[in-house]
Design a protein around this motif. Structure first.
Motif, short mmCIF file in Angstrom:
data_model
loop_
_atom_site.label_atom_id
_atom_site.label_comp_id
_atom_site.label_asym_id
_atom_site.label_seq_id
_atom_site.Cartn_x
_atom_site.Cartn_y
_atom_site.Cartn_z
N TYR A 177 30.80 -4.31 43.26
CA TYR A 177 30.42 -5.58 43.88
C TYR A 177 31.23 -5.81 45.15
O TYR A 177 30.70 -6.22 46.18
CB TYR A 177 30.65 -6.73 42.89
CG TYR A 177 30.40 -8.09 43.48
CD1 TYR A 177 29.11 -8.56 43.68
CD2 TYR A 177 31.46 -8.91 43.85
CE1 TYR A 177 28.88 -9.80 44.24
CE2 TYR A 177 31.24 -10.15 44.40
CZ TYR A 177 29.96 -10.59 44.59
OH TYR A 177 29.74 -11.82 45.15
N THR A 178 32.51 -5.48 45.09
CA THR A 178 33.37 -5.63 46.26
C THR A 178 32.95 -4.67 47.37
O THR A 178 32.93 -5.05 48.55
CB THR A 178 34.84 -5.38 45.88
OG1 THR A 178 35.19 -6.26 44.82
CG2 THR A 178 35.77 -5.60 47.05
N ILE A 189 19.41 3.44 58.87
CA ILE A 189 20.18 4.30 57.98
C ILE A 189 19.47 4.37 56.63
O ILE A 189 19.10 3.35 56.05
CB ILE A 189 21.61 3.76 57.81
CG1 ILE A 189 22.29 3.64 59.16
CG2 ILE A 189 22.41 4.65 56.88
CD1 ILE A 189 23.58 2.86 59.12
N LYS A 190 19.29 5.60 56.15
CA LYS A 190 18.61 5.81 54.87
C LYS A 190 19.65 6.22 53.84
O LYS A 190 20.33 7.22 54.01
CB LYS A 190 17.55 6.91 55.03
CG LYS A 190 16.78 7.22 53.78
CD LYS A 190 15.76 8.30 54.07
CE LYS A 190 15.04 8.74 52.84
NZ LYS A 190 14.09 9.82 53.11
N HIS A 191 19.79 5.42 52.77
CA HIS A 191 20.73 5.71 51.68
C HIS A 191 19.93 6.17 50.47
O HIS A 191 18.95 5.55 50.08
CB HIS A 191 21.52 4.46 51.28
CG HIS A 191 22.39 3.91 52.36
ND1 HIS A 191 23.55 4.51 52.75
CD2 HIS A 191 22.25 2.80 53.12
CE1 HIS A 191 24.10 3.81 53.72
NE2 HIS A 191 23.34 2.76 53.96
N ASP A 204 30.21 -1.80 53.20
CA ASP A 204 30.32 -0.33 53.21
C ASP A 204 29.27 0.23 52.26
O ASP A 204 29.57 0.71 51.17
CB ASP A 204 31.73 0.08 52.78
CG ASP A 204 31.98 1.56 52.99
OD1 ASP A 204 31.07 2.26 53.50
OD2 ASP A 204 33.09 2.03 52.65
N HIS A 205 28.02 0.19 52.69
CA HIS A 205 26.93 0.60 51.82
C HIS A 205 26.91 2.10 51.58
O HIS A 205 26.44 2.56 50.55
CB HIS A 205 25.60 0.12 52.38
CG HIS A 205 25.51 -1.36 52.43
ND1 HIS A 205 24.66 -2.02 53.28
CD2 HIS A 205 26.17 -2.33 51.78
CE1 HIS A 205 24.80 -3.33 53.13
NE2 HIS A 205 25.72 -3.54 52.22
N GLY A 206 27.42 2.88 52.53
CA GLY A 206 27.51 4.32 52.33
C GLY A 206 28.39 4.66 51.15
O GLY A 206 28.04 5.47 50.29
N TYR A 207 29.58 4.05 51.08
CA TYR A 207 30.49 4.26 49.96
C TYR A 207 29.86 3.76 48.67
O TYR A 207 29.96 4.40 47.62
CB TYR A 207 31.82 3.52 50.21
CG TYR A 207 32.72 3.47 49.01
CD1 TYR A 207 33.44 4.59 48.61
CD2 TYR A 207 32.82 2.31 48.23
CE1 TYR A 207 34.25 4.56 47.49
CE2 TYR A 207 33.63 2.28 47.12
CZ TYR A 207 34.34 3.40 46.75
OH TYR A 207 35.13 3.36 45.64
N PHE A 208 29.19 2.63 48.75
CA PHE A 208 28.56 2.04 47.58
C PHE A 208 27.56 3.02 46.95
O PHE A 208 27.60 3.28 45.75
CB PHE A 208 27.85 0.73 47.96
CG PHE A 208 27.12 0.10 46.83
CD1 PHE A 208 27.78 -0.70 45.92
CD2 PHE A 208 25.76 0.30 46.66
CE1 PHE A 208 27.11 -1.29 44.87
CE2 PHE A 208 25.07 -0.29 45.62
CZ PHE A 208 25.75 -1.09 44.72
#
Length: 186
Positions: free
Chosen positions: A64-65, A173-175, A71-75
């Motif tokens: 959640y943090t 950006i595509k995740h 930081d959606h890449g890390y998520f």
């Protein structure tokens, strides 16, 4: 939210340490009755409960943090690992929770008979019967929660994200991630 996840792990760690110390105390030769066996079983299962609650709640708080920080890449890189851990820890969490409830219920019934009708409890006071009761309760809890091992499935998903306002690019950006959802069997 980070402190909530860390706080949960810290309190659970302290609880596990004191539960282990209590089990050592209940191993004294003068404390070998049925109540002591039930309490030792409850303390050991409670350690499992505290450990699994860390595996279930703490990563959720940290994720959640990570999402809120942007930081959606890390998520999305860590989401799959957290979901795998959750799908394995959640059934164990339910089993440990149910075992704790059953052990406390049996302990209350044992105390009731010990005070109000001791003649009925004396045949059950042997150590081996207490261990058989603990194992039977554990098997019952596993049997009642066996379907939760098949509760979740993971599906591939793609999320498109706009670049941060300070970036010099306009590309979307595509995740790639996985979605944890309920299985059809459930």
């Amino acid at each position: 939210a980070v402190w909530a996840g860390t706080g949960t792990a810290l309190v659970a760690g302290i609880g596990i340490i004191f539960n282990i110390l209590s089990v050592v105390v209940f191993n004294h030769k003068e404390m070998r009755g049925l109540s002591s066996v039930l309490l030792k079983g409850n303390l050991i299962i409670d350690c499992t409960y505290l450990f699994t609650i860390c595996l279930v709640l703490t990563p959720r708080q940290w994720m959640y943090t990570a999402w809120e920080s942007g930081d959606h890449g890390y998520f999305f890189r860590t989401l799959e690992a957290v979901q795998k851990m959750y799908t394995r820890a959640f059934p164990c969490f339910g089993i440990a929770s149910l075992c704790c409830q059953f052990y406390i219920t049996v302990l209350i019934v044992e105390h009731y008979y010990a005070f109000y009708d001791p003649s009925r409890i004396v045949p059950c006071m042997k150590n081996n019967r207490g261990m058989k009761l603990l194992v039977a309760i554990l098997h019952l809890a596993i049997l009642l929660h066996v379907i939760t091992f098949f509760k979740f499935i993971q599906e591939d998903i793609y999320i498109f994200d706009h670049p941060a306002p300070g970036d010099n690019t306009t590309e979307v950006i595509k995740h790639h991630g996985t979605l944890l959802s309920l299985a059809e069997i459930y």
